[in-house]
Design an enzyme around this catalytic site. Structure first.
Site, PDB file in Angstrom:
ATOM      1  N   SER A  87       0.852  -1.186   0.000  1.00 40.26           N
ATOM      2  CA  SER A  87       0.000   0.000   0.000  1.00 40.26           C
ATOM      3  C   SER A  87       0.886   1.233   0.000  1.00 40.26           C
ATOM      4  CB  SER A  87      -0.897   0.013   1.248  1.00 40.26           C
ATOM      5  OG  SER A  87      -1.517   1.279   1.428  1.00 40.26           O
TER       6      SER A  87
ATOM      7  N   TYR B 206      -0.969  -0.611  10.434  1.00 43.43           N
ATOM      8  CA  TYR B 206      -1.217  -0.967   9.035  1.00 43.43           C
ATOM      9  C   TYR B 206      -0.042  -0.514   8.167  1.00 43.43           C
ATOM     10  CZ  TYR B 206      -3.513  -1.045   4.441  1.00 43.43           C
ATOM     11  OH  TYR B 206      -3.839  -1.285   3.122  1.00 43.43           O
TER      12      TYR B 206
END
Length: 291
Positions: free
Chosen positions: A179, A192
């Site tokens: 990501s 995350y």
């Protein structure tokens, strides 16, 4: 739950040196042949978290290009429904339930994949992941462990478990779905972001360690993509407008815009690409300040 069984023939009994020579010759032939460069015909693939979002797009993209795919999901009801849909579409997809955060279930998954594909695997797409959007001070110890186990530990251990199958293929390809949160600071949460940054580093290290085994590893770092996981977040119109203003292309991405790149990284046309991270974010991360 297997819908289609397309088991490739193993090259049992072939000397290791001859296998290497065969794989090099095959790679050269595919690189020089345009049809071979842009096809996954005859390839086998495992895609984790393939019942929705980017994972679903990847499954359908790989199958459309000729691969036979095995996938998994922790949501049994959703997986069964998706498998039925793929069966109705006559797609070569099989799957089983697996919570990738649990080591025993990861081991069972790889046994199922090995049985399904006859001990050989060409492609591993580590897609399964979860985001808990909280600040560092708000995360509980349990949430930390769950996100780390789902996003990072699962990918690492699945690579180790899949290594002999990928090596047996003679031209294995691993793709991590990272990501842009692993590259720049985002409000997706620090844990995350940590896991996604770690996947980028893992791709680099495995690319160096496993090149001798003819296994390539790369990562793809999506920006904001329209999926069921972002649907609730983008119900906040102001937030969605801010994201689009920050993105030069001025829109949210689609899962198919990620799956097409992942498919390319699994093809013979990308056989000289390894250890790389490619950002697919509509230009968000390169926009210093363009109002």
């Amino acid at each position: 739950m297997s819908l289609v069984s397309a088991v490739p023939t193993n090259q049992a009994g072939v000397p290791a040196s001859k296998k290497v020579a065969m794989s090099v010759t095959s790679a050269r032939e595919n690189v020089r042949d345009p049809a071979g460069r842009w096809s996954l015909r005859g390839k086998t693939a495992l895609v984790t978290g393939g019942s929705r979002g980017i994972g679903r797009a990847v499954v359908e993209e790989l199958v459309a290009l000729g691969a036979a795919v095995y996938t998994c999901s922790c949501d049994e009801e959703e997986l069964i429904e998706r498998l039925k849909q793929w069966q109705a579409m006559d797609l070569r997809v099989a799957g089983s339930v697996c919570d990738v955060s649990v080591q025993e279930q990861r081991e069972r998954l790889l046994r199922e994949v090995a049985d399904h594909f006859g001990g050989k695997l060409d492609i591993l797409v580590n897609n399964a992941g979860i985001a808990i959007r909280k600040s560092a001070l708000e995360h509980s110890v349990e949430e930390y462990s769950f996100v780390m186990a789902t996003n990072l530990e699962s990918a690492y251990h699945l690579c180790l478990l899949a290594h002999p199958l990928l090596k047996a293929s003679g031209s294995g390809s691993i793709v991590f779905v990272s990501s842009i949160a692993g590259v720049v600071g985002l409000f997706s949460g620090p844990i995350y972001g940590m896991t996604k940054a770690s996947l980028i580093q893992l791709a680099k290290n495995l690319a160096c360690e496993w090149a001798k085994d003819n296994i390539r590893t790369n990562s793809v770092a999506p920006g904001y993509i329209s999926t069921s996981l972002t649907e609730q977040m983008f119900s906040d119109k102001e937030l969605k407008d801010n994201v689009m203003r920050r993105t030069p292309i001025r829109r949210i991405g689609e899962p198919e815009e990620i799956s097409s790149l992942i498919a390319f990284l699994c093809m013979s046309g990308s056989t000289y690409i390894t250890g790389q991270t490619i950002l697919v974010d509509g230009g968000m991360t390169i926009n210093g300040f363009y109002p």
